[in-house]
Every structure is written in structure tokens, then in C-alpha cells.
Scaffold this motif. Structure first.
Motif, PDB file in Angstrom:
ATOM      1  N   ASP A   1       0.818  -1.214   0.000  1.00 26.55           N
ATOM      2  CA  ASP A   1       0.000   0.000   0.000  1.00 26.55           C
ATOM      3  C   ASP A   1       0.855   1.269   0.000  1.00 26.55           C
ATOM      4  OD1 ASP A   1       0.382  -1.282   2.579  1.00 26.55           O
ATOM      5  OD2 ASP A   1      -0.778   0.345   3.474  1.00 26.55           O
TER       6      ASP A   1
ATOM      7  N   ARG B   1       0.616   4.270  -2.665  1.00 22.99           N
ATOM      8  CA  ARG B   1       0.405   5.673  -2.292  1.00 22.99           C
ATOM      9  C   ARG B   1       1.527   6.567  -2.786  1.00 22.99           C
ATOM     10  NH1 ARG B   1      -1.509   3.180   2.517  1.00 22.99           N
ATOM     11  NH2 ARG B   1       0.435   3.635   3.599  1.00 22.99           N
TER      12      ARG B   1
ATOM     13  N   ILE C   1     -14.357  -8.234  -6.499  1.00 20.40           N
ATOM     14  CA  ILE C   1     -14.670  -8.001  -5.084  1.00 20.40           C
ATOM     15  C   ILE C   1     -16.176  -7.817  -4.963  1.00 20.40           C
ATOM     16  CG2 ILE C   1     -14.085  -6.690  -3.013  1.00 20.40           C
ATOM     17  CD1 ILE C   1     -11.470  -6.099  -4.239  1.00 20.40           C
ATOM     18  N   PRO C   2     -16.881  -8.922  -4.840  1.00 21.00           N
ATOM     19  CA  PRO C   2     -18.346  -8.857  -4.833  1.00 21.00           C
ATOM     20  C   PRO C   2     -18.863  -8.022  -3.666  1.00 21.00           C
ATOM     21  CG  PRO C   2     -17.584 -11.130  -5.022  1.00 21.00           C
ATOM     22  CD  PRO C   2     -16.390 -10.297  -4.707  1.00 21.00           C
ATOM     23  N   GLY C   3     -19.902  -7.258  -3.936  1.00 23.13           N
ATOM     24  CA  GLY C   3     -20.520  -6.446  -2.883  1.00 23.13           C
ATOM     25  C   GLY C   3     -19.919  -5.057  -2.752  1.00 23.13           C
ATOM     26  N   VAL C   4     -18.738  -4.861  -3.350  1.00 21.94           N
ATOM     27  CA  VAL C   4     -18.128  -3.530  -3.291  1.00 21.94           C
ATOM     28  C   VAL C   4     -18.334  -2.860  -4.643  1.00 21.94           C
ATOM     29  CG1 VAL C   4     -15.983  -2.244  -2.990  1.00 21.94           C
ATOM     30  CG2 VAL C   4     -16.421  -4.274  -1.599  1.00 21.94           C
TER      31      VAL C   4
ATOM     32  N   SER D   1     -18.014   2.517  -7.628  1.00 18.66           N
ATOM     33  CA  SER D   1     -17.906   3.897  -7.158  1.00 18.66           C
ATOM     34  C   SER D   1     -17.331   3.969  -5.741  1.00 18.66           C
ATOM     35  CB  SER D   1     -19.237   4.636  -7.269  1.00 18.66           C
ATOM     36  OG  SER D   1     -20.157   4.133  -6.343  1.00 18.66           O
ATOM     37  N   ASN D   2     -17.765   3.073  -4.863  1.00 16.15           N
ATOM     38  CA  ASN D   2     -17.182   3.043  -3.512  1.00 16.15           C
ATOM     39  C   ASN D   2     -15.701   2.727  -3.545  1.00 16.15           C
ATOM     40  OD1 ASN D   2     -18.949   3.642  -1.410  1.00 16.15           O
ATOM     41  ND2 ASN D   2     -20.041   1.731  -1.709  1.00 16.15           N
TER      42      ASN D   2
ATOM     43  N   ALA E   1      -7.086   7.132  -0.592  1.00 16.69           N
ATOM     44  CA  ALA E   1      -5.820   6.574  -0.096  1.00 16.69           C
ATOM     45  C   ALA E   1      -4.628   7.214  -0.818  1.00 16.69           C
ATOM     46  CB  ALA E   1      -5.812   5.067  -0.286  1.00 16.69           C
TER      47      ALA E   1
ATOM     48  N   SER F   1     -22.254   1.349 -10.403  1.00 11.34           N
ATOM     49  CA  SER F   1     -23.038   0.648  -9.380  1.00 11.34           C
ATOM     50  C   SER F   1     -22.802  -0.858  -9.436  1.00 11.34           C
ATOM     51  CB  SER F   1     -24.513   0.974  -9.538  1.00 11.34           C
ATOM     52  OG  SER F   1     -24.913   0.674 -10.838  1.00 11.34           O
TER      53      SER F   1
ATOM     54  N   LEU G   1      -4.876   1.041  -0.200  1.00 13.12           N
ATOM     55  CA  LEU G   1      -5.601   0.824   1.058  1.00 13.12           C
ATOM     56  C   LEU G   1      -4.733  -0.015   1.989  1.00 13.12           C
ATOM     57  CD1 LEU G   1      -7.804   1.717  -0.920  1.00 13.12           C
ATOM     58  CD2 LEU G   1      -9.317   0.046   0.116  1.00 13.12           C
ATOM     59  N   ASN G   2      -4.668   0.348   3.254  1.00  9.95           N
ATOM     60  CA  ASN G   2      -3.888  -0.510   4.135  1.00  9.95           C
ATOM     61  C   ASN G   2      -4.662  -1.792   4.405  1.00  9.95           C
ATOM     62  OD1 ASN G   2      -5.482  -0.326   6.539  1.00  9.95           O
ATOM     63  ND2 ASN G   2      -4.576   1.672   6.951  1.00  9.95           N
TER      64      ASN G   2
ATOM     65  N   LEU H   1     -13.405  -3.346   3.890  1.00  8.81           N
ATOM     66  CA  LEU H   1     -14.165  -3.117   2.661  1.00  8.81           C
ATOM     67  C   LEU H   1     -14.696  -4.440   2.103  1.00  8.81           C
ATOM     68  CD1 LEU H   1     -14.838  -0.601   0.992  1.00  8.81           C
ATOM     69  CD2 LEU H   1     -12.855  -1.092  -0.435  1.00  8.81           C
ATOM     70  N   ILE H   2     -13.860  -5.457   2.149  1.00 12.23           N
ATOM     71  CA  ILE H   2     -14.267  -6.770   1.636  1.00 12.23           C
ATOM     72  C   ILE H   2     -15.419  -7.342   2.473  1.00 12.23           C
ATOM     73  CG2 ILE H   2     -13.501  -9.158   1.305  1.00 12.23           C
ATOM     74  CD1 ILE H   2     -10.672  -7.873   0.667  1.00 12.23           C
TER      75      ILE H   2
ATOM     76  N   LEU I   1     -17.607  -5.614   4.286  1.00 12.16           N
ATOM     77  CA  LEU I   1     -18.828  -4.845   4.003  1.00 12.16           C
ATOM     78  C   LEU I   1     -19.470  -5.328   2.710  1.00 12.16           C
ATOM     79  CD1 LEU I   1     -17.723  -1.216   4.985  1.00 12.16           C
ATOM     80  CD2 LEU I   1     -19.368  -2.663   6.174  1.00 12.16           C
ATOM     81  N   GLY I   2     -18.645  -5.596   1.719  1.00  9.99           N
ATOM     82  CA  GLY I   2     -19.165  -6.089   0.440  1.00  9.99           C
ATOM     83  C   GLY I   2     -19.815  -7.459   0.583  1.00  9.99           C
TER      84      GLY I   2
ATOM     85  N   ARG J   1     -23.107  -6.861   2.094  1.00 10.95           N
ATOM     86  CA  ARG J   1     -23.983  -6.071   1.239  1.00 10.95           C
ATOM     87  C   ARG J   1     -24.747  -6.939   0.249  1.00 10.95           C
ATOM     88  NH1 ARG J   1     -22.727  -0.550  -2.111  1.00 10.95           N
ATOM     89  NH2 ARG J   1     -24.694  -0.566  -3.215  1.00 10.95           N
TER      90      ARG J   1
ATOM     91  N   ASP K   1     -15.182   6.682  12.470  1.00 12.12           N
ATOM     92  CA  ASP K   1     -15.091   6.779  11.015  1.00 12.12           C
ATOM     93  C   ASP K   1     -16.470   7.088  10.439  1.00 12.12           C
ATOM     94  OD1 ASP K   1     -13.988   6.762   8.540  1.00 12.12           O
ATOM     95  OD2 ASP K   1     -13.196   4.731   8.644  1.00 12.12           O
TER      96      ASP K   1
ATOM     97  N   GLU L   1     -17.960   9.203   8.592  1.00  6.16           N
ATOM     98  CA  GLU L   1     -18.286   9.505   7.209  1.00  6.16           C
ATOM     99  C   GLU L   1     -18.413   8.240   6.362  1.00  6.16           C
ATOM    100  OE1 GLU L   1     -16.745  12.314   3.626  1.00  6.16           O
ATOM    101  OE2 GLU L   1     -16.036  12.620   5.667  1.00  6.16           O
ATOM    102  N   ASN L   2     -17.432   7.331   6.559  1.00  6.59           N
ATOM    103  CA  ASN L   2     -17.496   6.086   5.815  1.00  6.59           C
ATOM    104  C   ASN L   2     -18.653   5.222   6.262  1.00  6.59           C
ATOM    105  OD1 ASN L   2     -15.406   6.539   4.082  1.00  6.59           O
ATOM    106  ND2 ASN L   2     -13.887   5.849   5.574  1.00  6.59           N
TER     107      ASN L   2
ATOM    108  N   ALA M   1     -21.399   6.249   4.263  1.00 11.16           N
ATOM    109  CA  ALA M   1     -21.254   6.229   2.812  1.00 11.16           C
ATOM    110  C   ALA M   1     -21.409   4.869   2.147  1.00 11.16           C
ATOM    111  CB  ALA M   1     -19.902   6.822   2.436  1.00 11.16           C
ATOM    112  N   PHE M   2     -20.932   3.813   2.785  1.00  3.17           N
ATOM    113  CA  PHE M   2     -20.722   2.591   2.030  1.00  3.17           C
ATOM    114  C   PHE M   2     -21.959   2.007   1.356  1.00  3.17           C
ATOM    115  CE2 PHE M   2     -20.386  -1.962   1.416  1.00  3.17           C
ATOM    116  CZ  PHE M   2     -19.277  -2.002   0.604  1.00  3.17           C
ATOM    117  N   PHE M   3     -23.061   2.010   2.064  1.00  6.57           N
ATOM    118  CA  PHE M   3     -24.233   1.328   1.516  1.00  6.57           C
ATOM    119  C   PHE M   3     -25.135   2.247   0.690  1.00  6.57           C
ATOM    120  CE2 PHE M   3     -22.711  -1.434   4.792  1.00  6.57           C
ATOM    121  CZ  PHE M   3     -22.908  -2.696   4.268  1.00  6.57           C
TER     122      PHE M   3
ATOM    123  N   ASP N   1     -24.374   4.255  -2.277  1.00  4.00           N
ATOM    124  CA  ASP N   1     -23.637   4.895  -3.357  1.00  4.00           C
ATOM    125  C   ASP N   1     -24.466   5.118  -4.603  1.00  4.00           C
ATOM    126  OD1 ASP N   1     -21.878   1.920  -4.454  1.00  4.00           O
ATOM    127  OD2 ASP N   1     -23.882   2.264  -3.752  1.00  4.00           O
ATOM    128  N   ALA N   2     -24.905   4.026  -5.153  1.00  4.16           N
ATOM    129  CA  ALA N   2     -25.307   3.977  -6.549  1.00  4.16           C
ATOM    130  C   ALA N   2     -26.240   5.105  -6.964  1.00  4.16           C
ATOM    131  CB  ALA N   2     -25.962   2.637  -6.818  1.00  4.16           C
TER     132      ALA N   2
END
Ligand code: ADP
Ligand code: MG
Lengths: 255, 463
Positions: free
Chosen positions: A78, A82, A95-98, A101-102, A110, A140, B408-409, B416-417, B419-420, B423, B451, B453-454, B457-459, B461-462
Motif C-alpha cells: 500500500d 500511495r 470483489i463482490p458487494g463492493v 464507485s465506492n 488513499a 453501481s 488501502l492498508n 471493505l471486503i 462490508l461487500g 452487502r 469513522d 463519514e465512511n 457512505a458505504f451502503f 452509493d449507486a
């Protein structure tokens, strides 16, 4: 005119699962240069790109890599990203579910070290998407999930456009693309190449090089760069095939 | 208006005392007594029993628990609600009604006047017993008390001290969700709360209900408290019921939950449980598809941390032909949290052309986290489509590497993974705005409150 080196690789040896794949790679990429790295399947091109990005499976057993004057090998993946290293993957994972746009927002945050206001980000994103012919509905969808080969490659280039790398590695970004997509992607690459950044285009076709003119062309074979030249080398390879380099290399090796 | 007794052991007298204090009619005390008798017969579960595997059931001492009676609710325009419940409600711009119970304040509810005029009943269970006896009595009297339901669920049937009655008349379609909340605060430190929920959706009606028992207090030391719930949902022919439950308790709470849902011809039941845990939660979700055309979708999202323990059992009965079920549970475990999922699918001999799907995926986010997944299929019919799958393992390293290669660290990449991962289930659930609420709760637990703001935000977006 003095050159600013971005990436300097010296005598790089890399092992995967105990097997030596890279056997002494030397390569210098200066600011403003586009290098093409060609070679047969299995010659070690992706191994080089993964190693540069710091994939944990690839172990450097010897050699050094300096990136913008820093010791690249002491940096985490990372951190490399950066500080402007970018790899467009040959096979990007889903990466399903992500949502795209997010994901893009997280990566831009980052890379820039701060959040970009939503409105501003959208504007920038829409501009990049328009240039690369990426449709809105992309945003989306889940990252690379159910994407065609061409869609995956476009997303890699879209990310590159947003992250504005100092050193871009493009691993076979040309394969799996139809001719129109190839042209769009190539235009994207040309537009992103500046006097300040470096690029390494990995390919095993000459096709991409019809649209992007490299400063140098290198041929990799069995984990080493066995021949380097100007852009004309790509055409020679096209005409004569890799066997020609193989033979030439074999004869020099026995001298 | 609260009532409090210390119970040395849960004896017959306890039930008699409760029903006397509440001046309940004899048909109800008899019904409670039948449940108590079954409770008395049922063995106390141990962690070697199926369905209790991995639980810490020995930690509950029934003889030490205090039981409470929650106050009845009064109708009012603007019910006074605690923060945690307000926070949930703010995600839903349109609401059909809100009902809230606690020991400490006057409890209240409101119900959209139009729904009330159509004959919808939405009130606490004690009020329903008094005012809507003819509607509720048959269900309370008919409830079976099988030992299979387990000792602690039977206890909730015998001693229920709060609860909800939702009745939707034939043909009435409610498009705005109803909300039911219970405050745990006063029950913490050694108390027992036993809600009983009864939902009846008559032919071709439609309703959605969100339910949560919560507390302002995240942390709670002191003795364990017991939350034992029993819920029954009747989906009559052609009716559609959606049920959402958030399980998020202080870490001194041991929760046991049984829900029985009966779905009739062409009825549909959809349920989602978001389990963020307490000390330990154990949920049995039984769905019986009783006539052709009945279908159900049972979803679960489980996120554990520290030493939390979860046990989910889904019991899916296909009792008639041409029925369809879809079960999808996703679990992510941090620290030394643990989860057991057991999925029973029974297909009766007559249940030809059953279509049953069951999936359980577990992500282990730490080397100390543990997950078990036990599918159990008992299929007697011969023309069925039945698929099931289970996975247990860490987050895919290639996904982590991909995200890290984008700056991303490792921690953020993993979050993130996860949350996805969740989701994908949340998006299947057909409950407007629920994704915002649940998404926020999940994000808050994963990302931490700072955190913010995040979290938001995550759910969302679209565009
Ligand atoms: N993860 C891996 N595990 C085992 N062997 C690998 C792995 N990655 C690459 N290799 C081996 O390393 C050699 C070079 O592969 P690669 O770098 O992918 O070549 P290229 O990209 O030039 O086609 C091949 O022999 C391949 O089998
Ligand atoms: Mg390759």
C-alpha cells in the motif's frame, strides 16, 4: 539533458514457492519513458510486475530496486501504491458487494491522503469515464464481478487515470481487447504518459505497439532480459518471432 | 408502572403469580401453564446438544433471574423513544406505526389512522389480550408446546411479560413498515425479559415489521441477563410478510430466540436477522411451507467480535408440493468470536417439486475466530431441487492484495471486503430503507464510531 530515473532494477532474483523465476533482471526506467517488455508466456513478465508491487508470494532473494530514490523492497504494497506505483493487473480479481464507485473513492482517498468532496470526485470521475468510453452503469456494479475481459481492462485504465501514477506497470492490458477497445485503451495510455512519469508495458503481442510508441523494447526469456533496443525491435520480433532472439541469446551465452 | 419479583426457581407458582398479578383470564393462564409443563419436562440444554453446540448455556442460572412485567402501552401522537430507537427510525421516512415498551417510562405507540380504520391491530400483547381477545385467543390457545422448541423458548411462552400483536385483516396491504422496540436497560444485571410476538396476516394481506430489543448501554458488567423471545408468524393464503430483526445487545446479555413461521398457499415470508450479538445469541428460525405455492426467504448477517458467541439454526419444512425456500446466512468473525450455523431442510414425501436453496458463508477475520457450518437435509420426496453450500475461511489474500495495490492498508482492505460480503445479502432483502439502517449498524461495528463519514457512505452509493 539529464535523465531522472524513476525505477532502477539491479540483478533481481525472485523465487516463487522455492523455485527461482527471475534470474538477474536489470532495467532502468527514466521519467518520460515508455518501456515495452515482451516475451513468451511463462518467461517471467508477470512475476516481475507482482514483485514490483510487493505480492507476498514472490520472494526477492538477490538484487535491489530503487524507486524515486527510495528502497522499494522495504515498502509495503500500500505504501508503494500511495507513492505512485501502479499495476494494471493481467487478471484483476472480483470483489463482490463492493461497488465500483465506492472502490474508486476509497482508492483515490488513499492515494491523495485525503477525502475528495463527493461533487468534485463525481465530476472528475465522469470526465475520465467519458474519455475511456466507460458507461455510467459501471459505477453501481461490483468491482470486476461478472465483468468481461475488456471491461476489466477498462476499469484498470480508469483507475490509472484517477490515481495518476509516477510509475505504471501495465501487465497485458492489451490482451482480450477488441480493436476498438484496444485503441481507446492505447489513447488512454498515451494521454497518461507525461514527461514526469515512467511506464512499463508488458505484452507479448506487437499489436499494442502500433498505437503506443515505446522509447525502449526489451525481450524477456527464462527470467532475464536477453535483448533490448528501440521501438524497431518490436517490429523485428513481429517479423522474425521469438525464436530469433532465443537463438541469438543461446549463441552469445556460449561465447 | 413496573412489577418486579425475584424468582428462586421457575416453579409453577411463578406462572400462577404472574398471571394473578396481571389479572389474566383463565384461558390464558391455562395456556401459560401448558407451556410451563412442557418447559418443566424439557431437559435443560447443554453445549453438547445439537443446536447448542458452541454455546455457553451453562452460564445461565434460571434460579437467579429476576423477571419483570413491562407496562402496557398508551396511544399517543409522538411516543417518547430512547436514542438508539430514534436513530433506527430516522432512516425510514414513512412509517405505518411505532410501538415501544420498557420498564421505566410510560410506553407508547402510534398507528397510522388509516390503517386503524381498516382494522389493523398493532399493540402490545397485554392490551391485545384485553381488547382483542377474539382475535388473539385462538392463536395463544392453539400454540403447540413441543419439546423440540427447547426449554428456554417454552419458558418464554409460559412467562412472557411483554410482546406484540400485529393483525392484518384480509386484503389489507400495508406498504409502510411498522416498528417495535423494547428497552433492555432495567433488565440488565440479572433480569429476564421474555417477549412474545404474534403476527397474523390474513388472506392476501401484506405487512412489514422491524423489531429490535436494545439498550443505550453498550457495556454492562455484572450478572448475566436473559432475553428469551418467542415469535409466531402466520402467513395466510396469498399474504406477504417481511420481518426484520436487529440483534444488538450489551455484552452481559444471553439471548435465546425461537420463531415459528407458518406459510399457507401462495404466501410469502421474508426475514432478515442482523446479528451483532451480545455475550451469546442463539436463534432458531423455523419456517413451515404448508401449502402449494408457499415460499420463504430467510437471510442472516452475523458480525462477531471479542468473545461473542452465535448459534443459528434454520429449520426449513417443505410440507407441500411446489414450495420454494431460499436461505442465505453470512457470518464474519473477529477476535475470538465463534459461530455455529445449522441448517435443516426437511422435504416431506408429498412435497414434490420443492425448490430449496441454502447457503452459509463464513469469513474468519482472526486466527482465533471459529465457525462451524452444519447442513442437514432430510429429503423424502423424489422430484426436488435442493442445493446447499457452506464455506469457512479467511478473506481471500488476492482480494486484499488487489486493494492494497490501490493504496488501502490491510485493515481498511479487509473491512471493505467484509462490508461487500454483507452487502450482497442486504441487497436481496426487500424492505425499503432497511439497507441504510442495517448498513450503518454493520459499518459502525466494523469501522468504529469515529469513522462516521465512511459509516454513512458505504451502503448508499449507486446513482
Ligand atoms: N504463483 C505461482 N506459483 C507457481 N509458479 C508460478 C507462479 N507464478 C508464476 N509461476 C511460474 O513462473 C514462471 C513465469 O510466469 P509468469 O511470470 O506468469 O510469466 P509471464 O507473465 O511472462 O507469462 C512460469 O513458469 C510460471 O509457471
Ligand atoms: Mg503474465
Amino acid at each position: 539533458m539529464s535523465k531522472t530515473p524513476i525505477l532502477v532494477i539491479k540483478d533481481l532474483h525472485v523465487e516463487v514457492e522455492g523455485k527461482e523465476i527471475l534470474k538477474g533482471v536489470n532495467l532502468t526506467v527514466n521519467a518520460g519513458e515508455i518501456h515495452a517488455l515482451m516475451g513468451r508466456n511463462g518467461s517471467g513478465k508477470s512475476t516481475l510486475s507482482y514483485t514490483l508491487m510487493g505480492h507476498p508470494r514472490y520472494h526477492v532473494t538477490k538484487g535491489e530496486i530503487s524507486y524515486k530514490g527510495q528502497d522499494l523492497l522495504s515498502m509495503s504494497t500500500d505504501e508503494r501504491s500511495r507513492s505512485g506505483m501502479y499495476l494494471a493487473f493481467q487478471y484483476p480479481v472480483a470483489i463482490p458487494g463492493v461497488s465500483v464507485s465506492n472502490f474508486l473513492r476509497a482508492t483515490v482517498k488513499a492515494r491523495r491522503g485525503k477525502d475528495v468532496p463527493v461533487k468534485e470526485f463525481r465530476k472528475e470521475l465522469k470526465e475520465c469515464m467519458a474519455k475511456l468510453g466507460v458507461k455510467d452503469e459501471f459505477l453501481s456494479r461490483y468491482v470486476n464481478d461478472g465483468f468481461s475481459g475488456g471491461e476489466k481492462k477498462r476499469l484498470e485504465i480508469l483507475q490509472m487515470a484517477l490515481l495518476k501514477p509516477d510509475m505504471a506497470l501495465l501487465d497485458e492490458t492489451d490482451s482480450g481487447l477488441d480493436i476498438d477497445a484496444l485503441r481507446t485503451v492505447a489513447e488512454g495510455i498515451n494521454a497518461l504518459s507525461t514527461k514526469d512519469n515512467g511506464m512499463l508495458l508488458i505484452t507479448h503481442y506487437q499489436r499494442m505497439l502500433d498505437y503506443v510508441t515505446p522509447t525502449f523494447v526489451h525481450v524477456m526469456q527464462s527470467g532475464q532480459i536477453v535483448k533490448s533496443g528501440g521501438s524497431e525491435l518490436a517490429h523485428e520480433l513481429e517479423a522474425q518471432g521469438y525464436d530469433w532472439v532465443t537463438k541469438e541469446h543461446a549463441s552469445t551465452a556460449t561465447v | 408502572m413496573t412489577d418486579r419479583t425475584t424468582v428462586d426457581t421457575i416453579a409453577r407458582e411463578t406462572v400462577e403469580g404472574l398471571t394473578a398479578r396481571l389479572s389474566e383470564p383463565s384461558w390464558l393462564s391455562e395456556s401459560r401453564m401448558r407451556a410451563w409443563e412442557a418447559y418443566f419436562q424439557a431437559p435443560m440444554p447443554t453445549d453438547r446438544d445439537e443446536g447448542w453446540r458452541g454455546t455457553d448455556v451453562g452460564a445461565i442460572d434460571l434460579s437467579k433471574l429476576k423477571t419483570y412485567t413491562l407496562s402496557k402501552t398508551v396511544q399517543c401522537e409522538k411516543p417518547l423513544l430512547p436514542n438508539w430507537f430514534e436513530t433506527a427510525l430516522k432512516h425510514f421516512p414513512n412509517r405505518g406505526g411505532v410501538l415501544f415498551q420498557s420498564t421505566s417510562s410510560d410506553c407508547s405507540f402510534n398507528l397510522n389512522a388509516e390503517l386503524a380504520s381498516k382494522g389493523v391491530i398493532f399493540c402490545d400483547i397485554q392490551t391485545a389480550i384485553e381488547k382483542h381477545t377474539d382475535k388473539i385467543r385462538p392463536y395463544l390457545e392453539a400454540a403447540g408446546n413441543s419439546v423440540e422448541e427447547g426449554k428456554l423458548s417454552l419458558l418464554a411462552k409460559a412467562l412472557f411479560n411483554c410482546g406484540l400483536f400485529l393483525y392484518v385483516p384480509r386484503g389489507v396491504e400495508i406498504d409502510v413498515p411498522l416498528f417495535y422496540g423494547i428497552n433492555l436497560d432495567d433488565v440488565l444485571a440479572g433480569g429476564a425479559l421474555m417477549p412474545r410476538l404474534l403476527v397474523v396476516a390474513e388472506d392476501n394481506s401484506k405487512a412489514s415489521l422491524a423489531y429490535s430489543v436494545g439498550s443505550e448501554r453498550g457495556e454492562a458488567s455484572g450478572p448475566l441477563s436473559l432475553l428469551s423471545q418467542y415469535a409466531e408468524v402466520h402467513v395466510k393464503p396469498g399474504a406477504r410478510v417481511t420481518f426484520l430483526e436487529l440483534q444488538q445487545y450489551p455484552d452481559s446479555v444471553f439471548m435465546v430466540n425461537r420463531s415459528n413461521c407458518l406459510v399457507d398457499r401462495d404466501g410469502r415470508y421474508e426475514a432478515l436477522t442482523l446479528a451483532l450479538g451480545g455475550r451469546q445469541t442463539k436463534s432458531d428460525i423455523a419456517t413451515a411451507l404448508r401449502a402449494p405455492g408457499a415460499s420463504s426467504e430467510i437471510l442472516g448477517i452475523v458480525l462477531g467480535d471479542e468473545g461473542q458467541k452465535f448459534s443459528f439454526n434454520t429449520i426449513q419444512d417443505h410440507a407441500a408440493s411446489d414450495t420454494k425456500s431460499d436461505i442465505n446466512f453470512r457470518v464474519a468473525l473477529k477476535d475470538s468470536s465463534a459461530s455455529t450455523y445449522q441448517g435443516i431442510v426437511r422435504v416431506a414425501k408429498v412435497a414434490q417439486r420443492t425448490d430449496a436453496y441454502q447457503s452459509n458463508k463464513n469469513l474468519l477475520l482472526s486466527a482465533k475466530a471459529k465457525a462451524d457450518s452444519i447442513p442437514k437435509l432430510e429429503i423424502l420426496a423424489d422430484d426436488v431441487k435442493c442445493a446447499h453450500g457452506a464455506t469457512v475461511g479467511p478473506v481471500d489474500r488476492e482480494q486484499i492484495f488487489y486493494l492494497m495495490s490501490r493504496g488501502l492498508n490491510e485493515t481498511v482492505a479487509e473491512e471493505l471486503i467484509v462490508l461487500g460480503f454483507f452487502r450482497q445479502v442486504l441487497e436481496k432483502f426487500n424492505f425499503p430503507y432497511a439497507v441504510n439502517w442495517l448498513g450503518e449498524e454493520v459499518s459502525r461495528k466494523i469501522l468504529g464510531a469515529n469513522d462516521s463519514e465512511n459509516v454513512a457512505a458505504f451502503f448508499q452509493d449507486a446513482e
